[in-house]
Design a protein around this motif. Structure first.
Motif, PDB file in Angstrom:
ATOM      1  N   ALA A   1       0.815  -1.246  -0.151  1.00  0.00           N
ATOM      2  CA  ALA A   1      -0.188  -0.109  -0.146  1.00  0.00           C
ATOM      3  C   ALA A   1       0.686   1.276  -0.006  1.00  0.00           C
ATOM      4  O   ALA A   1       1.947   1.249   0.473  1.00  0.00           O
ATOM      5  N   ASN A   2       0.364   2.184  -0.600  1.00  0.00           N
ATOM      6  CA  ASN A   2       0.956   3.526  -0.510  1.00  0.00           C
ATOM      7  C   ASN A   2      -0.014   4.551  -0.199  1.00  0.00           C
ATOM      8  O   ASN A   2      -1.241   4.679  -0.491  1.00  0.00           O
ATOM      9  N   GLN A   3       0.374   5.606   0.821  1.00  0.00           N
ATOM     10  CA  GLN A   3      -0.424   6.578   1.251  1.00  0.00           C
ATOM     11  C   GLN A   3      -0.058   7.918   0.770  1.00  0.00           C
ATOM     12  O   GLN A   3       0.982   8.276   0.725  1.00  0.00           O
ATOM     13  N   PHE A   4      -1.072   8.550   0.076  1.00  0.00           N
ATOM     14  CA  PHE A   4      -1.023   9.889  -0.460  1.00  0.00           C
ATOM     15  C   PHE A   4       0.125  10.052  -1.317  1.00  0.00           C
ATOM     16  O   PHE A   4       0.693  11.115  -1.495  1.00  0.00           O
ATOM     17  N   VAL A   5       0.714   8.970  -2.289  1.00  0.00           N
ATOM     18  CA  VAL A   5       1.650   9.245  -3.209  1.00  0.00           C
ATOM     19  C   VAL A   5       2.928   9.822  -2.702  1.00  0.00           C
ATOM     20  O   VAL A   5       3.598  10.335  -3.320  1.00  0.00           O
ATOM     21  N   LEU A   6       3.255   9.378  -1.405  1.00  0.00           N
ATOM     22  CA  LEU A   6       4.455   9.565  -0.869  1.00  0.00           C
ATOM     23  C   LEU A   6       5.349   8.251  -0.754  1.00  0.00           C
ATOM     24  O   LEU A   6       4.757   7.318   0.093  1.00  0.00           O
ATOM     25  N   ARG A   7       6.518   8.262  -1.046  1.00  0.00           N
ATOM     26  CA  ARG A   7       7.270   7.128  -0.656  1.00  0.00           C
ATOM     27  C   ARG A   7       7.528   6.724   0.711  1.00  0.00           C
ATOM     28  O   ARG A   7       7.679   5.500   0.852  1.00  0.00           O
ATOM     29  N   ALA A   8       7.714   7.713   1.407  1.00  0.00           N
ATOM     30  CA  ALA A   8       7.898   7.341   2.915  1.00  0.00           C
ATOM     31  C   ALA A   8       6.796   6.672   3.739  1.00  0.00           C
ATOM     32  O   ALA A   8       6.871   6.189   4.653  1.00  0.00           O
ATOM     33  N   LEU A   9       5.696   6.864   2.961  1.00  0.00           N
ATOM     34  CA  LEU A   9       4.439   6.004   3.537  1.00  0.00           C
ATOM     35  C   LEU A   9       3.906   4.471   2.700  1.00  0.00           C
ATOM     36  O   LEU A   9       2.869   4.470   2.783  1.00  0.00           O
ATOM     37  N   ASN A  10       4.953   4.029   2.524  1.00  0.00           N
ATOM     38  CA  ASN A  10       4.652   2.685   2.103  1.00  0.00           C
ATOM     39  C   ASN A  10       4.679   1.863   3.014  1.00  0.00           C
ATOM     40  O   ASN A  10       5.351   1.856   4.053  1.00  0.00           O
ATOM     41  N   SER A  11       3.789   0.567   2.696  1.00  0.00           N
ATOM     42  CA  SER A  11       3.568  -0.469   3.620  1.00  0.00           C
ATOM     43  C   SER A  11       3.564  -1.743   2.854  1.00  0.00           C
ATOM     44  O   SER A  11       2.986  -1.833   1.760  1.00  0.00           O
ATOM     45  N   THR A  12       4.304  -2.937   3.422  1.00  0.00           N
ATOM     46  CA  THR A  12       4.081  -4.089   2.587  1.00  0.00           C
ATOM     47  C   THR A  12       3.913  -5.062   3.999  1.00  0.00           C
ATOM     48  O   THR A  12       4.295  -4.827   4.951  1.00  0.00           O
TER      49      THR A  12
END
Length: 286
Positions: free
Chosen positions: A70-81
């Motif tokens: 998942a990615n939140q708000f198109v920010l790389r720092a807010l990726n989760s797997t």
């Protein structure tokens, strides 16, 4: 190891989610199907029950593996797997709706980047008896901030599901971090304790309606709802909403043999688009 800044843990640690506004506190979203349903997932039973409500594992009858990103708000720092594995214990007869000796589930999850990261390793067990399923889970949690060190904690969780009306109406409840795991001594910093409860109603084989309420000790009540419609056996359309996070969601699921592919998009009026994708695979026979 240097001490983390006072209050920083409370501001950033949200149990595997990016922030309170993004997804709400506590155990967070597991799987793109749940994300498309507004995270009204406490009554579901699939490979991601290991995180959404461990009691749902009791109804899983095949070995399964799932991957979620998942990615939140198109920010790389807010990726989760996340990666999940589910293993029924004992033989499952063709006519049975449960594994004889219950089901084990394992999950590994990561959120963030090198500046700020959250990791979670979890193991759970679910068992179905009659119309009731119960489950228990333990998590090893770690939060790391570059230059400030890291903290670890162990969180215990309990879940339950019950068919109020068989194959029609299901009640589910999940208590995350019942032991109120502590992350730091300063100001008694703890992992949020979260209680979720909800209902699933299936008026027909094609339609599923979910409603759920979630309450963290640190936040207001989050009301969630989701709808799933099976257009054909291989294709499902989904939509949902969540009040606390002010998000609307939509998505679809596609089944091809033993594979299932799910996609979800969420829109938050102030912060914009989030996207979720999931892939799961079932092995063996029932």
């Amino acid at each position: 190891m240097r001490k983390l800044y006072p209050g920083l843990i409370s501001a950033l640690w949200l149990g595997g989610t990016t922030c309170a506004l993004a997804q709400g506190s506590g155990p967070g979203v597991r799987g793109a199907r749940a994300a498309a349903l507004g995270n009204a997932s406490v009554t579901l039973h699939d490979v991601w029950s290991v995180g959404n409500n461990v009691a749902g594992l009791g109804q899983v009858t095949r070995k399964s593996i799932g991957f979620y990103a998942a990615n939140q708000f198109v920010l790389r720092a807010l990726n989760s797997t996340a990666l999940a594995v589910v293993l029924p214990i004992g033989a499952v007869a063709e006519t049975d709706t449960k594994a004889k000796n219950g089901v084990l589930g394992f999950e590994a999850q990561r959120f963030g980047d090198k500046l700020y990261a959250e990791q979670r390793l979890g193991a759970g067990y679910g068992y179905r008896g009659g119309q009731v399923s119960v489950g228990v889970r333990a998590d090893l949690l770690q939060l790391s901030i570059e230059g400030l060190g890291s903290r670890r904690a162990v969180a215990l969780s309990l879940g339950g599901q019950a068919e109020v009306v068989p194959q029609r109406l299901i009640f589910g409840a999940y208590l995350y971090n019942l032991n109120q795991a502590k992350l730091a001594r300063y100001e008694d910093e703890r992992v949020p304790t979260v209680l979720k409860a909800g209902l699933s109603y299936r008026p027909s084989k094609k339609l599923l309606l979910n409603v759920e309420t979630e309450k963290s000790v640190e936040q207001e009540v989050n009301l969630k709802a989701g709808l799933e419609y099976h257009v054909i056996e291989a294709l499902s359309l989904r939509a949902g909403l969540a009040t606390l996070t002010e998000q609307t969601t939509a998505g679809l699921g596609f089944v091809a043999g033993r594979f299932q592919i799910d996609y979800a998009a969420a829109w938050q009026t102030a912060l914009g688009l989030s996207q979720h994708v999931g892939l799961s695979f079932q092995t063996g026979t029932k």
